[in-house]
Enzyme design. Structure first.
Site, short mmCIF file in Angstrom:
data_model
loop_
_atom_site.label_atom_id
_atom_site.label_comp_id
_atom_site.label_asym_id
_atom_site.label_seq_id
_atom_site.Cartn_x
_atom_site.Cartn_y
_atom_site.Cartn_z
N LYS B 79 -41.76 -45.06 -17.80
CA LYS B 79 -41.52 -46.47 -18.11
C LYS B 79 -41.66 -46.67 -19.61
O LYS B 79 -42.61 -46.16 -20.22
CB LYS B 79 -42.54 -47.33 -17.34
CG LYS B 79 -42.30 -48.84 -17.47
CD LYS B 79 -43.31 -49.64 -16.64
CE LYS B 79 -43.02 -51.13 -16.66
NZ LYS B 79 -43.98 -51.91 -15.85
N SER B 159 -41.83 -55.45 -12.85
CA SER B 159 -41.19 -55.10 -14.10
C SER B 159 -40.76 -53.64 -14.18
O SER B 159 -39.92 -53.30 -15.00
CB SER B 159 -42.14 -55.39 -15.25
OG SER B 159 -43.28 -54.54 -15.19
N SER B 183 -45.95 -55.14 -10.41
CA SER B 183 -44.83 -54.50 -11.09
C SER B 183 -44.53 -53.07 -10.68
O SER B 183 -43.51 -52.52 -11.07
CB SER B 183 -45.05 -54.53 -12.61
OG SER B 183 -44.76 -55.80 -13.12
#
Lengths: 488, 490
Positions: B79, B159, B183
């Site tokens: 990420k 997210s 997330s």
């Protein structure tokens, strides 16, 4: 508080009392910063002592430096203050170019040190207790340099993240003298503890002064804060100016508005730093990157056990143990190094005589040469030897001054100089008597005058005999023998 | 080649060990898939050279019998919230333009130490603020799943949307995620993947771009419970550089996968049965209960009375911390700078241009709730509620071992469908935020498809530092659900 009449300021409408509280930012002596491993040395190349944490790079996190915590606790103990076993670090949020994270890590509602006290030694010899409100740990900001480029500002982050202790006093002081005495005493304690070097000119100790005025007996007036005054002299001056300014405003029918001001020593005035519209809302909240700081009582006790003797205790001991006057004791304990020098010199000697020599002769010399006690060309041991020679009547006080000068010049020890120059005092009564007899015989007319009532001539005879003995006659013995012979 | 990208990590490790294929072959298969499916916009930065070099190094270790890491030779995505040394790190924001850290986050350092291979940096909502991956400056991520007979583009959740899409579309064996309010778990539920938010303090936050420091936690996202267990063992561990990281031993989580949950007490919180809960979600939840019961677990209804305050509490605390954490993006030292005539103007122009709408909204909310005069009414009250929410769980865990809930109130929604209504968007986190507020571990496991053919997930919540129970129960759910669906075309 009961007798503050001497500190009152006269205005058009009567007498005014000034009320003062001080906030001191003291840079903690530690090798590394409060939350990063970066070094803290003063005067390094700009931005050479900056870690990624100090520069607030993404993902960087603070980790508390245990040494800084220890220093804060040590200082708290030195100020007879409560140590809070649980304290919390908060973020104080504001934007500025030399504050990389956009917040300063500080302590707001739960500081590491609570209420304490400090005893002021005032110029008139009196002493007075002032309350300490709190001490908390916080990070210093970096430095903005506005004079390096015509249109740009430069930022030096060497100082960013350095540990500071903010030490806040109660509004207990009533004159600039008391404020100055507070700063001197606080500095002395910090230096004794080794927690801050107290160098105001290098910025490692900085002072904000809260000033308000009132008619004696009235409630506190509205205060103004004078920020970042960087010497004790300026603190005193700033207070005088600010108190006058406030009195004039009130006497002219105006009111004081609470604000932050700056002292301009060149113009001898304070002026507002920022207007109310620009006043910050710091949005304090507990720093989620740090857990509450929990101390073990044993940690505090360990620090307490290792505390050095502090100025007040030393003062008391010097008076009690050495029979020194309050004044002399106060002078000798003001700096840890001076007290240590004195104690070493006085070991096995007459403590009062040693005190006199340190305070008058040695300080006189150091002042003249602009040196500190640690730079003294004459060591404590050497001075002790000299005092020893006076004490055992080897030399007189007057000769000692000559020896002192020679020590300074040659670096030799006092006994060596006395031997070399043959300055050993004459204590042989026969030799003194012979010298007296000789002088009296040579000055028969003056002897007659003396005996006729002209007492003042005694000094003349003393001088003549001293001259004849090269100054080495023991003064007490000489006086005694001469008096006897003249009366005879 | 495509068979390689369909292996789980556990299977790939066996294949590598048996020399059926090399890490380089595995990695090249993923690099090819990444290239082929760039339309998903899962990656912000691909690092093929680095990937091949790391794979070759893994193969050399393997040849010398020195492949000792838990993930030696396995290619994964990161990420783009994790700082990676010398590799562009954007946090999905314009304001970090050109930012290449000179340091590597602790979590990724741990992964590389365990031999994992880095494929690239995965797209995400800007500063991890969002539930649809539509707030990224680098564009939205497309969910590889589609509704039956529909071409509507769906969001992958957020997210960690890039991570979820990449794992689901076989563009990475697994990926790191971060979870502040859901997330990891919500995008896993939206993409038919498995992800765990570990206990707060289990993984170091050092080197992860901060959103809300007291809630942020890194975790693995993968295609099986076992893979998550492997990866969490590699990622986790105490880090002296993060004062909130906890000094507890990291177990070999695979050992927890015994399949035996007989006698385990499972709590079903009645407050999570929201009014208007979709019948499909309710049905899935009931199925989950039945599976666990069938496996010998005891089911108990529990009460978590402060649940209804969780979302408002979260949406005060998270923005408050974010408003402060994001103050450092000021144009002075790194990233974007828009010059101004004064320092203040530079700040304003830089932050105006550098932050997107959702980030600005949260910075403003956070600034407001911390302001003088509002602090007590918002931030302080939220902190009190947070303590009560945590206490609800502490009380519940006196009687039970694990909590079973749905992961999300719905399946993946269409791009743009919720982006005009921040409150509707925030509701995505309704089942997940409580876990962050209480600092507990939570895992989302794919458990079925809805009537439109979209994956749905079930969430398990455990005691602090009891991820082992989550993995054990999670694997039972996984096996019972027998979720084998793969998005069409991948």
């Amino acid at each position: 508080m009961s007798d503050n009449t001497k500190n009152l300021i006269e205005g058009r409408t009567g007498m005014w009392e000034v009320v003062l509280g001080l906030e001191v930012h003291a840079q903690v002596i530690s090798k590394a910063k409060l939350f990063s491993g970066a070094a803290t040395a003063f005067g390094a190349e700009p931005n050479s002592q900056v870690s990624l944490v100090d520069a607030a790079f993404p993902g960087m996190l603070p980790v508390i430096n245990e040494i800084c915590v220890e220093q804060a606790v040590r200082t708290g103990l030195g100020l007879n203050a409560e140590i809070n076993l649980k304290s919390v670090f908060d973020r104080k949020n504001y934007f500025y170019a030399d504050l990389p994270a956009g917040y300063q890590i500080s302590q707001y509602t739960q500081p590491i040190v609570g209420k304490g006290t400090i005893i002021l030694d005032l110029p008139d010899g009196s002493r007075r207790e002032v309350g300490i409100t709190r001490l908390h740990l916080e990070q210093d900001a970096g430095k903005s340099l506005h004079d390096q480029h015509p249109s740009k500002s430069y930022i030096d982050l060497n100082r960013a993240g350095v540990a500071l202790m903010e030490i806040v006093s109660e509004p207990d002081m009533r004159s600039s003298d008391e404020a100055a005495a507070y700063l001197k005493k606080l500095r002395s304690i910090l230096r004794y503890l080794g927690t801050c070097d107290g160098n105001m000119d290098e910025g490692s100790m900085r002072c904000d002064v809260n000033v308000s005025v009132r008619k004696p007996g009235d409630p506190y007036g509205t205060r103004c804060e004078i920020k970042n005054v960087n010497s004790i002299r300026y603190v005193a001056q700033a207070i005088e100016h600010e108190a006058r300014r406030q009195i004039e405003i009130i006497e002219d029918g105006g009111t004081i508005k609470q604000e932050t001001r700056l002292y301009d020593p060149n113009r001898g005035e304070t002026r507002p730093m920022r207007s109310k519209e620009e006043a910050h809302d710091y949005r304090y909240f507990p720093d989620p990157d740090l857990l509450p700081l929990i101390l073990e009582q044993s940690f505090v006790d360990g620090i307490k056990a290792g505390l050095p003797e502090l100025p007040d205790a030393k003062h008391e001991r010097f008076v009690k143990e050495f029979g020194l006057s309050d004044y002399d004791a106060g002078v000798l304990v003001a700096e840890r190094e001076t007290a240590a020098f004195y104690e070493q010199a006085a070991k096995g000697r007459d403590p009062k005589l040693t005190a006199n020599w340190v305070i008058s002769e040695l300080f006189g010399l150091l002042n003249k040469e602009g040196k500190t006690i640690t730079e003294s060309p004459i060591s404590a041991a050497q001075l002790g030897e000299l005092v020893g020679l006076i004490q055992d009547n080897t030399i007189s006080g007057r000769i000692a001054k000559e020896v002192f000068a020679a020590m300074l010049e040659t670096g030799k020890s006092a006994p060596a100089i006395v031997e070399e120059k043959g300055l050993r005092q004459v204590t042989d009564t026969g030799a003194i008597d012979a010298a007296i007899d000789d002088i009296l015989a040579k000055n028969a007319d003056k002897v007659a005058e003396y005996r006729g009532g002209k007492d003042k001539l005694f000094g003349f005879f003393v001088g003549q005999v001293m001259k004849a003995t090269g100054g080495k006659a023991n003064p007490a013995m000489l006086n005694e023998r001469l008096k006897a012979k003249l009366q005879g | 080649m495509s068979e390689l990208t369909h292996l789980t990590m556990a299977a790939a490790l066996e294949g590598l060990k048996a020399k059926k294929f090399s890490s380089r072959e595995l990695t090249d298969a993923y690099l090819a898939a990444m290239e082929k499916h760039r339309d998903l916009n899962a990656y912000i930065t691909e690092t093929p050279d680095k990937a091949r070099a790391m794979a070759d190094a893994a193969d050399q270790r393997r040849a010398k019998s020195e492949a000792n890491g838990l993930m030696d030779g396995l290619p994964i995505g990161i990420k783009d919230l994790f700082c990676t040394d010398g590799v562009l790190t954007t946090a999905g924001s314009h304001i970090l333009d050109g930012f290449k850290p000179t340091y590597e986050s602790t979590v990724t350092t741990n992964l590389w130490r365990h031999g994992a291979v880095m494929l690239g940096k995965l797209n995400l909502d800007e500063f991890a603020m969002g539930s649809s991956n539509e707030t990224s400056y680098h564009g939205p991520v497309i969910n590889p799943w589609k509704r039956k007979n529909s071409d509507v583009k769906l969001v992958p959740g957020g997210s960690s949307g890039g991570s979820a899409a990449a794992v689901a579309a076989r563009l990475a064996m697994a990926a790191t995620g971060t979870d502040t309010g859901g997330s990891i778990r919500q995008p896993c539920a939206f993409t038919g993947t498995t992800g765990i938010k570990p206990t707060y303090g289990r993984c170091s936050r050092w080197g992860i771009v901060a959103f809300a420091s007291s809630l942020d936690q890194a975790g693995p996202m993968a295609r099986s419970v076992e893979d998550c267990a492997i990866m969490l063992s590699a990622m986790a561990g105490h880090d002296p550089k993060d004062s909130t990281s906890v000094d507890v031993a990291v177990p070999d989580f695979r050992k927890a996968l015994t399949g035996d949950i007989r006698g385990l007490k499972v709590g079903i919180p009645k407050e999570y049965r929201l009014d208007g809960l979709s019948p499909e979600i309710a049905k899935l939840w009931d199925e989950g209960v039945a599976w666990l019961k069938a496996a010998g677990a005891e089911i108990k209804e529990i009460s978590l009375p402060h649940t209804k305050y969780a979302l408002p509490t979260y949406y005060i605390i998270a923005p408050a911390e974010a408003s402060s954490n994001l103050a450092r993006y000021d144009g002075v030292r790194f990233g974007l700078r828009v010059p101004g005539k004064t320092l203040d103007e530079m700040y304003e122009l830089t932050r105006e241009a550098g932050f997107g709408k959702e980030v600005k909204r949260r910075v403003m909310i956070g600034t407001y709730v911390l302001s003088a005069g509002y602090y007590d009414a918002y931030y302080l009250k939220a902190q009190r509620l947070r303590a009560l929410i945590a206490r609800d769980f502490t009380e519940a865990f006196k009687d039970i071992d694990v909590v079973l809930t749905p992961s999300t109130p719905s399946a993946a929604f269409g791009a743009g469908e919720q982006s005009d209504d921040p409150i509707a968007m925030y509701l995505n986190d309704v089942f997940t935020v409580t876990v962050n507020l209480a600092g507990l571990p939570g895992i989302s496991v794919p458990a079925g498809l809805d009537s439109q053919g979209l994956p749905l997930g079930l969430q398990l919540i455990g005691r602090a530092f009891d991820e082992e129970t989550l993995f054990r129960v999670g694997q039972v759910v996984e096996k019972s659900a027998n979720f084998t669906a793969v998005p069409a075309g991948y």
